[in-house]
Write a protein that holds these residues in place. Structure first.
Motif, mmCIF file in Angstrom:
data_model
loop_
_atom_site.group_PDB
_atom_site.id
_atom_site.type_symbol
_atom_site.label_atom_id
_atom_site.label_comp_id
_atom_site.label_asym_id
_atom_site.label_seq_id
_atom_site.Cartn_x
_atom_site.Cartn_y
_atom_site.Cartn_z
ATOM 1 N N THR A 1 -3.706 0.602 5.743
ATOM 2 C CA THR A 1 -2.747 -0.478 5.993
ATOM 3 C C THR A 1 -2.978 -1.142 7.337
ATOM 4 O O THR A 1 -2.975 -2.378 7.441
ATOM 5 N N ASN B 1 4.247 -6.827 5.174
ATOM 6 C CA ASN B 1 3.739 -5.697 4.401
ATOM 7 C C ASN B 1 4.878 -4.810 3.914
ATOM 8 O O ASN B 1 6.011 -4.907 4.375
ATOM 9 N N HIS C 1 5.591 -0.711 1.729
ATOM 10 C CA HIS C 1 5.139 0.497 1.041
ATOM 11 C C HIS C 1 5.930 0.691 -0.260
ATOM 12 O O HIS C 1 5.845 1.752 -0.876
ATOM 13 N N CYS D 1 -3.358 4.368 3.748
ATOM 14 C CA CYS D 1 -4.442 3.935 2.864
ATOM 15 C C CYS D 1 -5.232 2.778 3.458
ATOM 16 O O CYS D 1 -5.853 2.006 2.740
ATOM 17 N N TYR E 1 -10.014 1.106 -0.317
ATOM 18 C CA TYR E 1 -10.417 1.331 1.068
ATOM 19 C C TYR E 1 -11.889 1.708 1.176
ATOM 20 O O TYR E 1 -12.611 1.206 2.048
ATOM 21 N N PHE F 1 -2.937 -5.510 -2.462
ATOM 22 C CA PHE F 1 -2.677 -4.071 -2.494
ATOM 23 C C PHE F 1 -3.940 -3.306 -2.137
ATOM 24 O O PHE F 1 -5.021 -3.624 -2.623
ATOM 25 N N ILE F 2 -3.794 -2.296 -1.278
ATOM 26 C CA ILE F 2 -4.929 -1.455 -0.916
ATOM 27 C C ILE F 2 -4.597 0.006 -1.189
ATOM 28 O O ILE F 2 -3.470 0.449 -0.945
ATOM 29 N N CYS F 3 -5.572 0.730 -1.724
ATOM 30 C CA CYS F 3 -5.403 2.159 -1.976
ATOM 31 C C CYS F 3 -6.671 2.876 -1.545
ATOM 32 O O CYS F 3 -7.666 2.256 -1.187
ATOM 33 N N ARG F 4 -6.621 4.196 -1.585
ATOM 34 C CA ARG F 4 -7.803 5.000 -1.275
ATOM 35 C C ARG F 4 -7.742 6.265 -2.108
ATOM 36 O O ARG F 4 -6.734 6.523 -2.788
ATOM 37 N N SER G 1 0.836 -1.204 0.000
ATOM 38 C CA SER G 1 0.000 0.000 0.000
ATOM 39 C C SER G 1 0.862 1.242 0.000
ATOM 40 O O SER G 1 1.996 1.215 0.471
#
Length: 339
Positions: free
Chosen positions: A90, A149, A151, A88, A235, A171-174, A84
């Motif tokens: 995490t 994890n 970045h 975001c 997210y 993978f996570i985003c916002r 991430s």
């Protein structure tokens, strides 16, 4: 004290428990890459020296760790890597993923659950920071399957991970505007700066692990090419239906919930018991601090609002339009949007 044999345990296990049992050799960060770092383009942003490494702006203190990780990290079948941009979701994703993967050893309602006594970042190691501190070998003490994890941009990950069908990346985003606001609140505790300064640096792509658009595009494109190996999450969508996303996560890592799990309400219990608000209220997350190797962060700093749309309280309409235009232009044609 000798490290417990990984063969005697089934992962994931809380990294903090393993790390305290491993002999601390107080090893220093790798120095053999110093010449490489000194030759990289540099800039100063938010009081930090950033180096441009393979297209990404990286805190100078972390570059040697990135190089060391690329050259020395050995993946194992079953490894799960949570990736991430900073701020975001995490911390929440770590908690949900950890609770999902350890549900056999620690049912979500277990009063001895590790997430009740330690911060999610103490359960799931941040491998960038370990290699930055010269302590990457600590990951070897973890039993499989390992949950970690990063970045790092997708382009900076070792090929042994990105080209490995036995390793999974989540993978996570916002919305980048909310990410920026959250990052400002987080950073100003250790690196005082105005929001305007952070905003201008972000528009130029010069923030730690920036540019944000390259970070997003790397994992987005890879998820389209290799959907069996990279799960791309948003997210805001997780906030709307977290239970369904926990199910999706479990299926993706090869540990789907059984019919019995569903009847027992395990997916819903994981979300309920380890929601953002529940985690925020735990004593373990109200006291203590997390050693980020470069900065120390209070556990409490990882939990602010956890909502979508808070950017409206910090950005003028003109700022929002400027940032949206930059992001849309950089992501144009990819199919990835934030509206």
């Amino acid at each position: 004290m000798a490290a417990p044999s990984a063969s005697c345990l089934v992962g994931p296990v809380p990294f903090k428990d393993i790390a305290t049992a491993v002999d601390d050799d107080h090893s220093s960060p790798p120095e053999e890459y110093g010449d490489v770092v000194s030759d990289l383009p540099s800039t100063t942003a938010l009081g930090m020296v950033l180096r441009q490494y393979r297209g990404s702006w990286v805190m100078q203190e972390r570059v040697t760790g990135f190089i060391s990780l690329q050259r020395r990290f050995t993946p194992r079948p079953g490894d799960v890597l949570l990736a991430s941009p900073a701020k975001c979701g995490t911390t929440w994703l770590k908690a949900l993923a950890f609770a999902t993967m350890v549900r056999g050893a620690y049912p979500p309602a277990d009063p001895q659950h590790p997430l009740l006594r330690m911060n999610p970042h103490e359960c799931v190691p941040f491998m960038d920071e370990l290699f930055t501190a010269g302590q990457g070998a600590g990951l070897e003490a973890l039993p499989s399957p390992r949950l970690m994890n990063t970045h790092m941009h997708h382009a900076l990950l070792p090929a042994s991970v990105t080209d490995n069908p036995d390793c999974k990346i989540v993978f996570i985003c916002r919305d980048p505007k909310d990410m920026l606001v959250s990052l400002w609140h987080f950073l100003r505790g250790v690196r005082p700066c105005t929001f305007a300064d952070l905003f201008d640096s972000a528009c130029e792509g010069k923030t730690p692990n920036g540019p944000i658009w390259d970070h997003l595009l790397g994992y987005w494109s890879a998820s389209k090419t290799s959907p069996d190996n990279i799960l791309f999450l948003r997210y805001e969508e997780m906030l709307v239906d977290p239970v369904d996303h926990v199910r999706k996560l479990a299926r993706f890592i090869g540990q789907p919930f059984s019919q019995g799990d569903e009847v027992a309400g395990i997916p819903a219990d994981i979300v309920k018991l380890y929601s953002f608000d529940k985690l925020k209220g735990l004593a373990a997350n109200k006291a203590g601090s997390y050693d980020g190797k470069v900065f120390n962060f209070s556990h409490e700093s990882f939990f602010r609002k956890g909502v979508a749309g808070d950017w409206v309280n910090h950005m003028t309409p003109e700022m929002a339009q400027r940032f949206d235009t930059i992001i849309e232009d950089r992501l144009g044609g990819s199919g990835l949007t934030f509206k």
